[in-house]
Design an enzyme around this catalytic site. Structure first.
Site, PDB file in Angstrom:
ATOM      1  N   ARG B 134      31.075  38.399  34.365  1.00  0.00           N
ATOM      2  CA  ARG B 134      32.416  38.785  33.897  1.00  0.00           C
ATOM      3  C   ARG B 134      33.383  38.915  35.064  1.00  0.00           C
ATOM      4  O   ARG B 134      34.462  39.471  34.925  1.00  0.00           O
ATOM      5  CB  ARG B 134      32.339  40.091  33.097  1.00  0.00           C
ATOM      6  CG  ARG B 134      31.792  39.858  31.684  1.00  0.00           C
ATOM      7  CD  ARG B 134      31.450  41.138  30.940  1.00  0.00           C
ATOM      8  NE  ARG B 134      32.379  42.177  31.151  1.00  0.00           N
ATOM      9  CZ  ARG B 134      32.147  43.268  31.898  1.00  0.00           C
ATOM     10  NH1 ARG B 134      30.972  43.466  32.480  1.00  0.00           N
ATOM     11  NH2 ARG B 134      33.067  44.165  32.037  1.00  0.00           N
ATOM     12  N   LYS B 135      32.992  38.354  36.204  1.00  0.00           N
ATOM     13  CA  LYS B 135      33.903  38.332  37.352  1.00  0.00           C
ATOM     14  C   LYS B 135      34.853  37.145  37.241  1.00  0.00           C
ATOM     15  O   LYS B 135      34.433  35.991  37.326  1.00  0.00           O
ATOM     16  CB  LYS B 135      33.101  38.239  38.650  1.00  0.00           C
ATOM     17  CG  LYS B 135      32.339  39.513  38.944  1.00  0.00           C
ATOM     18  CD  LYS B 135      31.427  39.401  40.161  1.00  0.00           C
ATOM     19  CE  LYS B 135      30.622  40.695  40.317  1.00  0.00           C
ATOM     20  NZ  LYS B 135      29.389  40.517  41.097  1.00  0.00           N
ATOM     21  N   ALA B 136      36.126  37.418  37.052  1.00  0.00           N
ATOM     22  CA  ALA B 136      37.142  36.369  36.943  1.00  0.00           C
ATOM     23  C   ALA B 136      38.488  37.042  37.137  1.00  0.00           C
ATOM     24  O   ALA B 136      38.608  38.253  36.933  1.00  0.00           O
ATOM     25  CB  ALA B 136      37.084  35.690  35.573  1.00  0.00           C
TER      26      ALA B 136
END
Lengths: 292, 292, 292, 292, 292, 292
Positions: B134-136
């Protein structure tokens, strides 16, 4: 609703959180006691330049948590530093964790990339400015500009509404650079500067003669840039225009462009591909309600 | 309002455009005739994997322009390819140009980075999956996941609402991995899988015994990962859990992790730092109303 | 954005769909071909009164599908009837299916419950009106009122902004019914009616004397209602006020209240607990792109 | 803006209140003094199971009122209990009264209907789960799921984005159950379960063999359900799939389905037609500014 | 989010501020220290009637500033009066300054124009009401109505949803005044009044006979108005309808219309062209962080 | 959603319509047949300058109606002219009628007031510009600026984000004009102009010397303005700054200010108090479904 001077970021926080938790955080709801209170630290994992600290504090505050920052926008922060100290309900902290870290990672990366490009450029030309473009992940333009400023850069125009910038696509329609600049001068408000993107040193002269405030030398080699600057000087136009170099300028070649005598160097990569400064959140103390 | 099956991106387009043109596009309004009609091409400038083509077409359509794509999500696109052909009012095309390109650049970069990591990983382990985290950049989670799929990767959980994932921060509150997993099993709906992030091969076994569906080996070296897989096999648990490696995995070291026998490798960098595939828009023909 | 005369429902459709598909429809994306085209029927499964057909058509249209209705608001529809014929992209139809059916089920159930109460009430008092209250699942007040009208009922006030209605909670603060009515008369615009909720026949007289346009007899037995009506007649006030009975009135006892001589009977259950008229969507033909 | 861990409900409160008071509350503005302060109780009028108490407190807090709950989600509450004690400005309390009560009535009704179905089902099968569907008044899906959990039920999938669920409409397009399941398995992320709705015991076996995690026996009689379970056992597939019964299951017949040996029973009526647990708000004390 | 009983204005504040500061306040960010605290006064520059004070306080509060008002809605305020005292962060105060003043200028101007028209009208007819129309700058209808009330006027209908008002455009479609009124009577809820706009005294009688509650004499001269009133009296209808005069009524001629015996006089100019009561904000003290 | 190059106005249309029709148009729903089709004309009732025609067309189009304009922004329109011809569903036309007219009235009034001030000012100084301020009814800043341009005026800064403008309130905090200008110069991006508001001719010189691009002479008499211009000329600064006069300038005295030799005259009244150019909508033909 606001609690801040930043109407421009707050409504987005709701959308960001809705995207990441449309039906809440099922993990915390399953395993974390509802009333658990924690102290959590936001820890910088790579040396970086801090940016968007106020925006981060607002996101945290919006979630009903207390927070204070130990660093300020523009400061170099060492890896390992706890940049923000958070206290409050554990579930809330976990709900915003990823959104907060994603925002800080982006902002810190942009500020750091900017600062590096600024110092390289200024090592050969102390008065040169490094400016952002409008290239950034969509929806992040405002944060990008804030982070560029934190890194010592210049925002350039904040949006399409901000300044006239005549580019190649416009000229493909209008066909006459001189006429385009004059029309812009006439129609633009007196509060607006007029910039023109040119593809050759000769067009730079044309644009300056037509009354442009700023001339952007687009995708030229450092040598061409130098020639354009010289040509403007010879025509007595150098003092009348701000000269910007743009297109394909990276940390590697920025010194050559700076040395070519421009006023401004703009770079898409500092906001679109700024690298990846890692930031993490760590719960360091359970103040209430955890399990022994 | 929708004209599409994607309620999840459409309201954002309005926010993106408002950020980039809060008071319109002053340049086009000054120099481009109101009724000028153009054909414009969206041209890929670096070899890349296409992604989010439908989302791009929708943004263009929303602005009252016609568009068709020449490539599909997941295809390799050569530099120089006109991936989208746009026709319509010039001012509208120029208004959305930067937002559209920013979106495509992000999506194509993510898809390309994903595809590269997938091929490296599969060169040593043909059944391994490469998954997003969920890194964005904030607000881009959904596009990030779409682009990962276009690149042959796996979405992993789409949001905090999607699956139980017990991480170190949860365990700092709950303190007992076994109890946490069991509580999660009991409280989570029967539709949800339960994943646990562990820091050691021993904890991997504990998690599997407690009933986790997926075990994430976090920040382990390829050797530790191999040991964890072996330990699970020895205890007869390997067939019962999906094993995921995560943390610090890059294009450089991904083969070693793949070779260590895991089912899934997840990577933050493919969505947070995917590099920079350039895309530009070029007006190739003035159909009506330009200046001779 | 609108394509309709109903600004009051359209923005909600986006929220409804976002709630039910925050990251799209993972099933259709996995198994239904992107370009499949279908004909789908919305089939009524229980005899019901149609309602909110236009609102349904708009939701379908918003999703880029074609639709036509075979029934009109207020009509009795037999179980088995295909009330709406939809044509278009299969994924889009499946995306909105549940939201559409949930809306129609609610509206049809309300209209049917209303019609039943209206016919019972009118069987003994042909001029009596059955009116809705503001009791409805939150966010559905507008649809509820539309459905009540489709069932032959009266909307009563559409919202808190619509009419003065002095209730027991107001009187607990103001303490004097007479004074409250007079203050309302004076402060309310000339376009607003003033209604008062009373707990006894005597207070009904008081309210009418003070100038109320409508008197609501709250939670009285049919006998008390009859006595209130009689008292008003004796004082020559019956012709000056509309008399409404409210509180605990159901399909079972509605005839007794109607027979007691009131003008209006209001019921919370027709909108809050209207039963459950089933509606389903069935794909009846694959026009394009299905699998043989 | 948030003051909570629930981004998923807060923006809706604004829409709910706007619908019920687009131009304010004309009655309170006419008769209630601007600075009146009251204590108000939210009183449960029918024995019910409490649900969505936090969501209720947030709505009250958002309006600038103080509130505390005396009951917790999942508790049985006796008729007459003051479940929430509110203190603050009278006009504010009256503005949100109906929206608050509508929300609580819906949630309490759902929780109560769920609890009743759970106890009936578990009286014959102590391990069976009762699950919600996505049938609920539009816009209330999230609250419905919360209330089902409060009643001891299972959320089932939270939205279309949550899990693969292949239904009859999909099969009308794809035509081959086996192929559909395999395609879903392949395309779905490793975090997602795959469920298939089947119309016959034989198809249940097919689905299980094809790799479904969950098999939904749709609209079967208790006898057919029993036969499906037996068939799965005979083929050695019972341990590999979760078996769900769905379609026409009510409080009346739920025991038979539970006794048939399924793992999960899902019901649309508990969220679409849960009955009507009444809740009211009563001003019990005027703290300031009322009229003597 | 709310902190108020006014859901109807709060979401707009965000839009207003976004329009005026889409990327923040570049001046304050450049020259005002981030932590400067000030006391600022909102000073009325022309004698005016105060209005929308609560709405103003909310805007200020939303921005995280403290504020108290020294005047109340409806009061005459002398030029030079500090109507609101603000304390807090300087940048925040400067960010909202113009939005706040624009709102107050509009509201004070409307209230003052209303009060003037009310006193002129009542000087000859003490029971006459002066009412607003729906003519107001778009998006300001609600504030306009509030300000009219502050000036002693009547809101008239608050929106298109509020009351039946049959106008000339409706009659061009329906063609028969009598039939239109009767249809309206029948279809409108019992809570709604029915008003008809008529062009002649004869039509006024027709409308009253058909059952209109209110008759609007549109664009008639004072003499015609007088004749219409007389005609209604002769037919015994005067007591059954409220008579409103509308169209071209200004401060100059309002007395003549009032003297003609109507109940209500409505005016578009009090909300659409109310003049310009000036209001300014002055920083009167730097509490912290200014420059000596 | 967009159908236009104006993301900045479209979301507002929804709010405007929601304010004016929160529950639809009860009159049309009662008396106008659902399928009636009409031709309606938007007729200008006072001689005026047209403005915001595109914005008007969009609002009409959004409602599903067809429209074409007969006049363009900036044109003088004679009273009686049908400026827009609308065709389509009668109920839709009636729903947007008032919102449309309110918008056009405001825009036409602003354009007309601007054009009048421009011609007066230019009669004595043909090169002078008349500019708007940010004084306008809240939420209408963007339309105000568009209308000023239509009237031949200059937008001045579009928002607080657009240009540095140091005013008296800033100087009360910063205390040193010279320092403020220099700080602004240094911190402002190279794309931004810096303007300073001064109270005396001497400060005008100070500001110009400190590097301001624009000097605003605030609330000075024409004589003082003349003296300031002379002083700047004597110091050789006149060519380096744009000189703006502001404060209390009206149609009556604008010639004197223009004659005093300034470059720009700005006026709050043209956007805050522009008078009232009337516009009406008339149904001229019933194309379908009316009553004979």
């Amino acid at each position: 609703l606001l609690n801040s001077v930043r109407p421009q970021v707050l409504p987005r926080y709701v959308w960001w959180l809705l995207e990441d938790a449309p039906h809440g955080d099922v993990t915390s709801e399953a395993v974390v006691p509802e009333d658990a209170e924690v102290e959590a630290h936001v820890i910088v994992e790579d040396d970086s330049v801090a940016a968007c600290m106020d925006e981060a504090l607002e996101l945290i505050t919006m979630a009903g948590l207390k927070a204070r920052a130990t660093v300020k926008d523009g400061e170099w922060v060492r890896a390992g530093t706890a940049a923000i100290i958070i206290e409050g309900n554990a579930r809330r902290a976990l709900l915003i964790e990823r959104t907060l870290l994603n925002m800080l990672t982006y902002c810190f990366s942009v500020a750091t990339a900017t600062k590096e490009m600024v110092s390289r450029a200024r090592s050969v030309n102390p008065r040169v400015r490094v400016a952002a473009t409008r290239k950034a992940p969509p929806g992040l333009l405002h944060l990008a500009k804030k982070a560029v400023v934190a890194g010592g850069g210049d925002t350039h125009r904040l949006s399409l509404s901000h300044m006239i910038l005549i580019k190649d696509n416009h000229l493909r329609i209008v066909n006459d650079l001189r006429e385009a600049v004059m029309k812009a001068r006439e129609r633009a408000g007196f509060t607006m500067k007029v910039e023109v993107e040119v593809e050759s040193p000769e067009d730079a002269v044309l644009a300056a003669e037509a009354g442009a405030d700023i001339v952007m030398l687009d995708n030229m080699s450092p040598e061409e840039v130098r020639r354009a600057v010289k040509l403007l000087e010879e025509r007595g136009l150098r003092g009348k225009v701000i000269v910007e170099a743009s297109g394909g300028i990276t940390a590697e070649n920025v010194r050559k462009y700076a040395a070519a005598g421009v006023d401004v160097i703009s770079s898409g990569s500092i906001t679109m591909n700024p690298g990846y400064r890692r930031v993490k959140m760590e719960i360091v103390k359970v103040l209430w309600g955890g399990h022994p």
